[in-house]
Motif scaffolding. Structure first.
Motif, PDB file in Angstrom:
ATOM      1  N   HIS A  62       0.848  -1.197   0.000  1.00 20.96           N
ATOM      2  CA  HIS A  62       0.000   0.000   0.000  1.00 20.96           C
ATOM      3  C   HIS A  62       0.884   1.247   0.000  1.00 20.96           C
ATOM      4  N   ARG A  63       0.671   2.150  -0.953  1.00 25.56           N
ATOM      5  CA  ARG A  63       1.462   3.382  -1.043  1.00 25.56           C
ATOM      6  C   ARG A  63       0.650   4.543  -0.488  1.00 25.56           C
ATOM      7  N   ALA A  64       0.958   4.915   0.749  1.00 26.75           N
ATOM      8  CA  ALA A  64       0.382   6.109   1.360  1.00 26.75           C
ATOM      9  C   ALA A  64       1.348   7.261   1.092  1.00 26.75           C
ATOM     10  N   GLU A  65       0.897   8.480   1.340  1.00 27.79           N
ATOM     11  CA  GLU A  65       1.751   9.644   1.127  1.00 27.79           C
ATOM     12  C   GLU A  65       1.660  10.583   2.307  1.00 27.79           C
ATOM     13  N   ILE A  66       2.800  11.145   2.671  1.00 29.16           N
ATOM     14  CA  ILE A  66       2.851  12.170   3.711  1.00 29.16           C
ATOM     15  C   ILE A  66       3.303  13.462   3.037  1.00 29.16           C
ATOM     16  N   GLU A  67       2.450  14.474   3.082  1.00 27.07           N
ATOM     17  CA  GLU A  67       2.839  15.789   2.583  1.00 27.07           C
ATOM     18  C   GLU A  67       3.512  16.526   3.731  1.00 27.07           C
ATOM     19  N   ALA A  68       4.763  16.904   3.538  1.00 25.31           N
ATOM     20  CA  ALA A  68       5.534  17.627   4.553  1.00 25.31           C
ATOM     21  C   ALA A  68       5.704  19.064   4.074  1.00 25.31           C
ATOM     22  N   VAL A  69       5.334  20.029   4.927  1.00 25.84           N
ATOM     23  CA  VAL A  69       5.362  21.439   4.540  1.00 25.84           C
ATOM     24  C   VAL A  69       5.961  22.260   5.675  1.00 25.84           C
ATOM     25  N   VAL A  70       6.888  23.152   5.325  1.00 26.76           N
ATOM     26  CA  VAL A  70       7.443  24.112   6.284  1.00 26.76           C
ATOM     27  C   VAL A  70       7.427  25.493   5.637  1.00 26.76           C
ATOM     28  N   GLN A  71       7.472  26.501   6.479  1.00 28.32           N
ATOM     29  CA  GLN A  71       7.477  27.884   6.001  1.00 28.32           C
ATOM     30  C   GLN A  71       8.359  28.704   6.930  1.00 28.32           C
ATOM     31  N   GLY A  72       8.989  29.732   6.398  1.00 30.06           N
ATOM     32  CA  GLY A  72       9.804  30.598   7.232  1.00 30.06           C
ATOM     33  C   GLY A  72      11.145  30.883   6.586  1.00 30.06           C
ATOM     34  N   SER A  73      11.930  31.682   7.273  1.00 28.13           N
ATOM     35  CA  SER A  73      13.214  32.106   6.712  1.00 28.13           C
ATOM     36  C   SER A  73      14.242  30.977   6.690  1.00 28.13           C
ATOM     37  N   ASP A  74      14.179  30.047   7.632  1.00 26.37           N
ATOM     38  CA  ASP A  74      15.140  28.944   7.696  1.00 26.37           C
ATOM     39  C   ASP A  74      14.465  27.638   7.279  1.00 26.37           C
ATOM     40  N   ARG A  75      13.712  27.703   6.202  1.00 28.90           N
ATOM     41  CA  ARG A  75      12.892  26.556   5.812  1.00 28.90           C
ATOM     42  C   ARG A  75      13.703  25.346   5.346  1.00 28.90           C
ATOM     43  N   ASP A  76      14.910  25.560   4.800  1.00 33.96           N
ATOM     44  CA  ASP A  76      15.718  24.416   4.361  1.00 33.96           C
ATOM     45  C   ASP A  76      16.101  23.530   5.554  1.00 33.96           C
ATOM     46  N   ALA A 118       4.041  36.546   1.670  1.00 30.64           N
ATOM     47  CA  ALA A 118       4.485  35.757   2.831  1.00 30.64           C
ATOM     48  C   ALA A 118       5.745  34.986   2.445  1.00 30.64           C
ATOM     49  N   ALA A 119       6.359  34.379   3.448  1.00 33.04           N
ATOM     50  CA  ALA A 119       7.538  33.558   3.201  1.00 33.04           C
ATOM     51  C   ALA A 119       7.161  32.333   2.362  1.00 33.04           C
ATOM     52  N   SER A 120       8.058  31.905   1.507  1.00 30.30           N
ATOM     53  CA  SER A 120       7.813  30.747   0.652  1.00 30.30           C
ATOM     54  C   SER A 120       7.626  29.483   1.486  1.00 30.30           C
ATOM     55  N   LEU A 121       6.954  28.525   0.895  1.00 33.42           N
ATOM     56  CA  LEU A 121       6.793  27.206   1.496  1.00 33.42           C
ATOM     57  C   LEU A 121       7.826  26.271   0.895  1.00 33.42           C
ATOM     58  N   LYS A 122       8.297  25.346   1.675  1.00 36.80           N
ATOM     59  CA  LYS A 122       9.087  24.233   1.155  1.00 36.80           C
ATOM     60  C   LYS A 122       8.267  22.997   1.455  1.00 36.80           C
ATOM     61  N   ALA A 123       7.994  22.214   0.427  1.00 33.48           N
ATOM     62  CA  ALA A 123       7.095  21.074   0.595  1.00 33.48           C
ATOM     63  C   ALA A 123       7.593  19.885  -0.214  1.00 33.48           C
ATOM     64  N   ALA A 124       7.122  18.721   0.175  1.00 33.87           N
ATOM     65  CA  ALA A 124       7.411  17.493  -0.566  1.00 33.87           C
ATOM     66  C   ALA A 124       6.398  16.431  -0.180  1.00 33.87           C
ATOM     67  N   VAL A 125       6.222  15.495  -1.076  1.00 31.28           N
ATOM     68  CA  VAL A 125       5.442  14.302  -0.771  1.00 31.28           C
ATOM     69  C   VAL A 125       6.437  13.209  -0.422  1.00 31.28           C
ATOM     70  N   VAL A 126       6.231  12.588   0.733  1.00 37.68           N
ATOM     71  CA  VAL A 126       7.078  11.483   1.174  1.00 37.68           C
ATOM     72  C   VAL A 126       6.261  10.205   1.001  1.00 37.68           C
ATOM     73  N   PRO A 127       6.553   9.406  -0.035  1.00 36.94           N
ATOM     74  CA  PRO A 127       5.832   8.142  -0.191  1.00 36.94           C
ATOM     75  C   PRO A 127       6.213   7.172   0.924  1.00 36.94           C
ATOM     76  N   VAL A 128       5.206   6.478   1.443  1.00 31.37           N
ATOM     77  CA  VAL A 128       5.419   5.477   2.488  1.00 31.37           C
ATOM     78  C   VAL A 128       4.754   4.186   2.016  1.00 31.37           C
ATOM     79  N   VAL A 129       5.530   3.109   1.950  1.00 27.88           N
ATOM     80  CA  VAL A 129       5.009   1.826   1.500  1.00 27.88           C
ATOM     81  C   VAL A 129       4.717   0.971   2.733  1.00 27.88           C
ATOM     82  N   LEU A 130       3.463   0.533   2.824  1.00 26.71           N
ATOM     83  CA  LEU A 130       2.991  -0.294   3.934  1.00 26.71           C
ATOM     84  C   LEU A 130       2.780  -1.716   3.411  1.00 26.71           C
ATOM     85  N   HIS A 131       3.548  -2.655   3.900  1.00 24.93           N
ATOM     86  CA  HIS A 131       3.440  -4.052   3.494  1.00 24.93           C
ATOM     87  C   HIS A 131       2.574  -4.777   4.524  1.00 24.93           C
ATOM     88  N   TYR A 132       1.447  -5.316   4.077  1.00 24.38           N
ATOM     89  CA  TYR A 132       0.573  -6.060   4.991  1.00 24.38           C
ATOM     90  C   TYR A 132      -0.245  -7.075   4.229  1.00 24.38           C
TER      91      TYR A 132
END
Length: 139
Positions: A62-76, A118-132
């Motif tokens: 099963h491929r779930a996804e986690i969207e990770a998002v940060v914002q601010g001056s030190d976003r990296d 506003a300050a830019s967003l840094k975002a990514a989708v982190v795929p997570v594979v669930l084996h069951y």
């Protein structure tokens, strides 16, 4: 009674909720991103199972996804810390308390998203594979 799929996704969300970032499940991106970051778990796709017949069992990746998002001056740095914390949380218990056979995250592909006024967003989708495995694809 919840299905194994729902139980596993609920356990994954609980694992993400223990992190300092705000963790949501299936929600839209809010207007404001919390200072510590934001995680949105998407249920994803169970995909086509492999089937064994004796006993009958459906084996999913099963491929779930986690969207990770940060914002601010030190976003990296904040983004790096947030994605590393996801990896640490998953590595602490790769079976989510015995609910699935294995959990593994794939590498994120970060993007910078400009936000007007506003300050830019840094975002990514982190795929997570669930084996069951389950005895019934609908149960």
């Amino acid at each position: 009674m919840p299905t194994p799929r729902e139980t596993i996704l609920t356990a994954l969300h609980a694992r993400l909720s223990a992190l300092p970032a705000t963790a949501l499940r299936g929600d839209v991106l809010p207007e404001r991103v919390p200072a510590e970051g934001l995680l949105i778990l998407r249920d994803g796709e169970p995909g086509e199972p492999e089937v064994t017949l004796s006993p009958l069992a459906y084996h999913y990746q099963h491929r779930a996804e986690i969207e990770a998002v940060v914002q601010g001056s030190d976003r990296d740095a904040a983004f790096d810390t947030l994605t590393a914390s996801i990896g640490t949380a998953l590595a602490a218990d790769r079976t989510l308390g015995g609910l699935c056979d294995w959990v593994e995250a794939e590498a994120p592909r970060p993007v910078d998203l400009p936000v007007e006024g506003a300050a830019s967003l840094k975002a990514a989708v982190v795929p997570v594979v669930l084996h069951y495995s389950t005895a019934d694809p609908l149960a």
